[in-house]
Motif scaffolding. Structure first.
Motif, mmCIF file in Angstrom:
data_model
loop_
_atom_site.group_PDB
_atom_site.id
_atom_site.type_symbol
_atom_site.label_atom_id
_atom_site.label_comp_id
_atom_site.label_asym_id
_atom_site.label_seq_id
_atom_site.Cartn_x
_atom_site.Cartn_y
_atom_site.Cartn_z
ATOM 1 N N GLU A 33 0.703 -1.338 -0.115
ATOM 2 C CA GLU A 33 0.053 0.191 -0.011
ATOM 3 C C GLU A 33 0.982 1.252 -0.025
ATOM 4 O O GLU A 33 0.289 2.163 -0.459
ATOM 5 N N SER A 34 1.957 1.042 0.234
ATOM 6 C CA SER A 34 2.783 2.300 0.349
ATOM 7 C C SER A 34 4.052 2.488 -0.732
ATOM 8 O O SER A 34 4.601 1.599 -0.847
ATOM 9 N N PRO A 35 4.230 3.721 -1.306
ATOM 10 C CA PRO A 35 3.369 4.583 -0.952
ATOM 11 C C PRO A 35 2.003 4.827 -1.834
ATOM 12 O O PRO A 35 1.143 5.677 -1.294
ATOM 13 N N THR A 36 1.965 4.075 -2.756
ATOM 14 C CA THR A 36 0.444 3.960 -3.467
ATOM 15 C C THR A 36 0.358 2.498 -3.484
ATOM 16 O O THR A 36 1.220 1.599 -3.547
ATOM 17 N N ARG A 37 -0.957 2.007 -3.912
ATOM 18 C CA ARG A 37 -1.265 0.740 -4.019
ATOM 19 C C ARG A 37 -0.611 0.054 -5.257
ATOM 20 O O ARG A 37 -0.623 0.388 -6.190
ATOM 21 N N CYS A 38 0.228 -0.976 -5.029
ATOM 22 C CA CYS A 38 0.364 -2.035 -5.891
ATOM 23 C C CYS A 38 0.295 -3.378 -5.906
ATOM 24 O O CYS A 38 0.320 -3.804 -4.679
ATOM 25 N N ARG A 39 -0.237 -4.051 -6.724
ATOM 26 C CA ARG A 39 -0.374 -5.638 -6.792
ATOM 27 C C ARG A 39 0.328 -6.316 -7.811
ATOM 28 O O ARG A 39 0.514 -5.701 -9.013
ATOM 29 N N ILE A 40 0.835 -7.559 -7.491
ATOM 30 C CA ILE A 40 1.657 -8.213 -8.460
ATOM 31 C C ILE A 40 1.267 -9.594 -8.334
ATOM 32 O O ILE A 40 1.141 -10.109 -7.199
ATOM 33 N N ASN A 41 0.824 -10.167 -9.575
ATOM 34 C CA ASN A 41 0.436 -11.583 -9.498
ATOM 35 C C ASN A 41 1.525 -12.519 -10.303
ATOM 36 O O ASN A 41 1.958 -11.946 -11.392
ATOM 37 N N VAL A 42 1.935 -13.380 -9.686
ATOM 38 C CA VAL A 42 3.100 -14.284 -10.271
ATOM 39 C C VAL A 42 2.524 -15.588 -10.567
ATOM 40 O O VAL A 42 1.849 -16.298 -9.434
ATOM 41 N N TYR A 43 2.561 -16.010 -11.800
ATOM 42 C CA TYR A 43 2.105 -17.265 -12.292
ATOM 43 C C TYR A 43 3.378 -18.274 -12.318
ATOM 44 O O TYR A 43 3.981 -18.049 -13.179
ATOM 45 N N TYR A 44 3.583 -19.101 -11.225
ATOM 46 C CA TYR A 44 4.779 -19.878 -10.988
ATOM 47 C C TYR A 44 4.965 -20.990 -11.985
ATOM 48 O O TYR A 44 6.249 -21.231 -11.514
ATOM 49 N N THR A 45 4.102 -21.403 -12.596
ATOM 50 C CA THR A 45 4.380 -22.557 -13.569
ATOM 51 C C THR A 45 4.990 -22.001 -14.999
ATOM 52 O O THR A 45 5.546 -22.730 -15.487
ATOM 53 N N THR A 46 4.294 -20.957 -15.307
ATOM 54 C CA THR A 46 4.893 -20.239 -16.385
ATOM 55 C C THR A 46 5.876 -18.943 -16.547
ATOM 56 O O THR A 46 6.429 -18.549 -17.421
ATOM 57 N N GLY A 47 6.020 -18.490 -15.166
ATOM 58 C CA GLY A 47 6.800 -17.556 -15.241
ATOM 59 C C GLY A 47 6.200 -16.033 -15.633
ATOM 60 O O GLY A 47 6.767 -15.086 -15.732
ATOM 61 N N THR A 48 5.016 -15.849 -15.499
ATOM 62 C CA THR A 48 4.235 -14.765 -15.992
ATOM 63 C C THR A 48 3.956 -13.959 -14.744
ATOM 64 O O THR A 48 3.757 -14.513 -13.729
ATOM 65 N N VAL A 49 4.457 -12.600 -14.998
ATOM 66 C CA VAL A 49 4.156 -11.639 -13.838
ATOM 67 C C VAL A 49 3.380 -10.498 -14.438
ATOM 68 O O VAL A 49 3.571 -9.920 -15.448
ATOM 69 N N ALA A 50 2.136 -10.483 -13.576
ATOM 70 C CA ALA A 50 1.427 -9.132 -14.047
ATOM 71 C C ALA A 50 1.495 -8.205 -12.733
ATOM 72 O O ALA A 50 1.156 -8.715 -11.783
ATOM 73 N N SER A 51 1.435 -7.052 -13.064
ATOM 74 C CA SER A 51 1.477 -5.704 -11.988
ATOM 75 C C SER A 51 0.787 -4.716 -12.450
ATOM 76 O O SER A 51 0.229 -4.430 -13.535
ATOM 77 N N CYS A 52 -0.054 -4.092 -11.259
ATOM 78 C CA CYS A 52 -0.806 -2.989 -11.572
ATOM 79 C C CYS A 52 -0.309 -1.921 -10.271
ATOM 80 O O CYS A 52 -0.580 -2.368 -9.355
ATOM 81 N N LEU A 53 -0.168 -0.629 -10.655
ATOM 82 C CA LEU A 53 0.451 0.147 -9.760
ATOM 83 C C LEU A 53 -0.506 1.358 -9.921
ATOM 84 O O LEU A 53 -0.691 1.866 -11.046
ATOM 85 N N ASP A 54 -0.961 2.122 -8.837
ATOM 86 C CA ASP A 54 -1.732 3.185 -8.706
ATOM 87 C C ASP A 54 -0.565 4.374 -9.125
ATOM 88 O O ASP A 54 0.359 4.845 -8.180
ATOM 89 N N HIS A 55 -0.576 4.892 -10.352
ATOM 90 C CA HIS A 55 0.547 6.258 -10.550
ATOM 91 C C HIS A 55 -0.140 7.515 -10.171
ATOM 92 O O HIS A 55 -1.344 7.675 -10.291
#
Length: 345
Positions: A33-55
């Motif tokens: 949550e600090s300094p702004t909300r950031c979420r990171i999803n990691v798909y551990y079998t494929t190595g795909t990483v998806a992120s979303c950040l409050d700019h």
């Protein structure tokens, strides 16, 4: 496959809290949550990483990366803002995602995409084997044309038009909407300022519904839509609508829309039919359940003597992909917001 415990150690080291672990879709998610909300999803079998950040200036910024190593993942968690510099940020005024370059400036080499298109690119990035890059582009093209038609400025039913109706005309208008499965419209006098549903397109609703149902019927013999949320006890009549009943909508807005956008509607149908049956079924189910809320498409069940129909989603759709739709919403939408994580409505 990436070591889950190693991912957890990296996230914890950088101050992220684990918020989800799903063995069906093989994802582990973290938030900070600090300094702004950031979420990171990691798909551990494929190595795909998806992120979303409050700019702080642009709003939400999202990026999907494939084939990431533990070293790559550590770098992302270490500095999410740097690693979301190249990607897409949400333009809330237009309901679309704008491409940006490494400096955070608009990238004219890439197309602006609606949220539906970005959602399916997320499915492509996270669900190994669902579709290839070319097929992902086909799905995105269909989504963007759908969005263009659904919210075409030439067919918006304006607040002025609706407010000009007397109570009897409005009641008749809403009854016609309900008969074809659309939600009724409640008028507010300041809707132009608040951007409420009074300004949504009405004429496009039945025309796009017809495209979906025609392709669904031709692909798998979809014959009806079952109304969800109401229990049908033994002996009760079927609580739903036949496909023909919905497809033959006589409303004037639909007639005008068909005449004005006949070429685009045919193109939309061709785009949907060009998808492979497996992909087409997933897209059909998702759009029907998004567009015609509280109804589930049904296909004949030739193996049952009790109830001759079965749910389309249960027969043809993947639980992992449905779960991935929810994960996209959790990644990209505000917590506790009004939207549906699975459908974005």
């Amino acid at each position: 496959m990436i070591d889950i415990n190693a991912i957890r150690d990296i996230a914890k080291h950088h101050g992220f809290k684990e918020v989800q672990f799903n063995q069906v879709s093989r994802v582990i998610a973290f938030e900070k949550e600090s300094p702004t909300r950031c979420r990171i999803n990691v798909y551990y079998t494929t190595g795909t990483v998806a992120s979303c950040l409050d700019h702080p200036r642009k709003g939400k910024t999202q990026l999907f990366r494939r084939n990431q190593s533990l070293q790559d993942i550590d770098a992302i968690f270490s500095n999410p803002r740097h690693h979301t510099g190249v990607g897409y940020y949400r333009n809330n005024d237009k309901g679309s995602w704008q491409p940006v370059d490494s400096r955070g400036q608009f990238d004219g080499r890439k197309k602006i995409e609606c949220d539906d298109a970005r959602r399916w690119r997320y499915i492509h990035s996270t669900q190994d084997g669902f579709c290839n890059d070319s097929q992902a582009n086909q799905i995105a093209a269909f989504c963007n044309l759908w969005h263009e038609l659904r919210f075409s400025s030439g067919m918006v039913t304006t607040a002025d038009y609706l407010n000009s109706m007397n109570p009897q005309e409005m009641e008749s208008f809403n009854q016609a909407l309900v008969r074809i499965g659309a939600p009724s419209i409640n008028i507010c006098r300041d809707c132009e300022e608040n951007q409420c549903k009074c300004s949504e397109c009405v004429g496009s609703w039945c025309c796009l519904t017809e495209v979906l149902l025609e392709v669904a019927r031709n692909t798998d013999g979809v014959v009806a839509l079952f109304k969800l949320g109401d229990s049908n006890k033994e002996g009760d009549e079927f609580d739903g609508k036949l496909v023909e009943e919905i497809m033959n909508c006589p409303c004037n807005n639909g007639r005008i829309f068909r005449e004005q956008y006949s070429v685009q509607l045919e193109k939309l149908k061709r785009q949907l039919m060009s998808l492979t049956p497996k992909i087409r079924r997933e897209v059909i189910w998702w759009y029907i359940t998004k567009h015609i809320q509280k109804y589930e498409p049904m296909v004949p069940d030739r193996n049952s003597t009790d109830f001759p129909l079965e749910f389309y989603g249960a027969k043809y759709c993947s639980d992992a992909i449905i779960q991935a739709h929810h994960e996209y919403g959790e990644l990209s939408y505000a917590p506790n917001g009004k939207g549906c994580n699975c459908h974005g409505i």
